[in-house]
Scaffold this active site. Structure first.
Site, short mmCIF file in Angstrom:
data_model
loop_
_atom_site.label_atom_id
_atom_site.label_comp_id
_atom_site.label_asym_id
_atom_site.label_seq_id
_atom_site.Cartn_x
_atom_site.Cartn_y
_atom_site.Cartn_z
N GLU A 75 27.34 -9.13 -2.25
CA GLU A 75 26.35 -10.14 -2.59
C GLU A 75 26.62 -11.41 -1.80
O GLU A 75 27.77 -11.82 -1.64
CB GLU A 75 26.37 -10.46 -4.09
CG GLU A 75 25.34 -11.51 -4.50
CD GLU A 75 25.09 -11.57 -6.00
OE1 GLU A 75 24.29 -12.43 -6.43
OE2 GLU A 75 25.68 -10.75 -6.74
N GLU A 114 23.93 -7.59 -17.18
CA GLU A 114 24.29 -7.52 -15.76
C GLU A 114 25.80 -7.74 -15.69
O GLU A 114 26.31 -8.72 -16.22
CB GLU A 114 23.56 -8.60 -14.98
CG GLU A 114 23.85 -8.60 -13.48
CD GLU A 114 23.15 -9.74 -12.75
OE1 GLU A 114 22.70 -9.53 -11.62
OE2 GLU A 114 23.05 -10.85 -13.34
#
EC number: 3.2.1.8
Length: 225
Positions: A212, A121
């Site tokens: 985010e 990620e």
């Protein structure tokens, strides 16, 4: 004593029965309306771009796809979410974007993606709120790109959500020292710098310009080209 206990039980039952039915219905309606305001997790194609939106279900977050490469997010007292538009698969491309990003608390604006074999990620962070997301990782070095120095970090996530379900995997981070919202991100500069540090990527999965939020509130409106 028995009589006293019976009286106490009767009084308690009477108090419960005395709660107005309408107030119970109103609370149920309010909870239903709150859940309706939150966008469920989803992925897909929209106006020629891939999009991904994931939420842990906490708080209130609304993700909206716009025209072409645009999207917007509004969130309030969330747990964790990440969403945005981009490509699937991703690649070492130059990504030009513009917009606004206004977190109140912990939030990131970044090029965000995944690879497989190995499962990685990754974040190229352009701006963030009151918490530097790299500070919880291991510092590896720097790379200079697109008018700023970026600090490079790695971190390990254990039994965490991933594109392959719950898994243990590594995160790669480049965090821009001079925050910005808008410009071009030369992803190849970061990928090459990571590789020189032994931080190798695998086969690209999706890649988005992501907003985010983590235990925070805020808003974001972003367009990629």
């Amino acid at each position: 004593m028995l009589t006293k206990n019976l009286l106490l039980c009767f009084a308690a039952a009477k108090a419960v029965l005395a709660v107005p039915h309408d107030s119970v219905v109103e609370r149920s309606d309010a909870l239903h309306k709150l859940s309706e305001r939150s966008t469920p997790s989803s992925t897909g194609e929209n106006n020629g771009y891939y999009y991904s939106f994931w939420t842990d279900g906490g708080g209130d977050v609304t993700y909206t796809n716009g025209n072409a490469g645009s999207y917007s997010v509004e969130w309030s007292n969330v747990g964790n979410f990440v969403g945005g538009k981009g490509w699937n698969p991703g690649s070492a491309k130059d990504i030009t974007y513009s917009g606004t990003f206004t977190p109140s608390g912990n939030g990131y604006l970044s090029v965000y993606g995944w690879t497989t074999d190995p499962l990685i990620e990754y974040y190229i962070v352009e701006s963030y709120g009151d918490y530097n997301p790299g500070s919880g990782g291991t510092y590896k070095g720097t790379v200079t790109s697109d008018g700023s120095v970026y600090d490079i970090y790695t971190a390990t996530r254990t039994n965490a959500p991933s594109i392959q379900g719950t898994a243990t995997f590594t995160q790669y981070w480049s965090v821009r020292q001079n925050k910005r919202v808008g410009g071009t991100v030369t992803t190849s500069n970061h990928f090459n710098a990571w590789a020189k540090l032994g931080m190798n990527l695998g086969t690209h999965n999706y890649q988005i310009l992501a907003t985010e939020g983590y235990q925070s509130s805020g808003s974001s409106s972003i367009t990629i080209q």
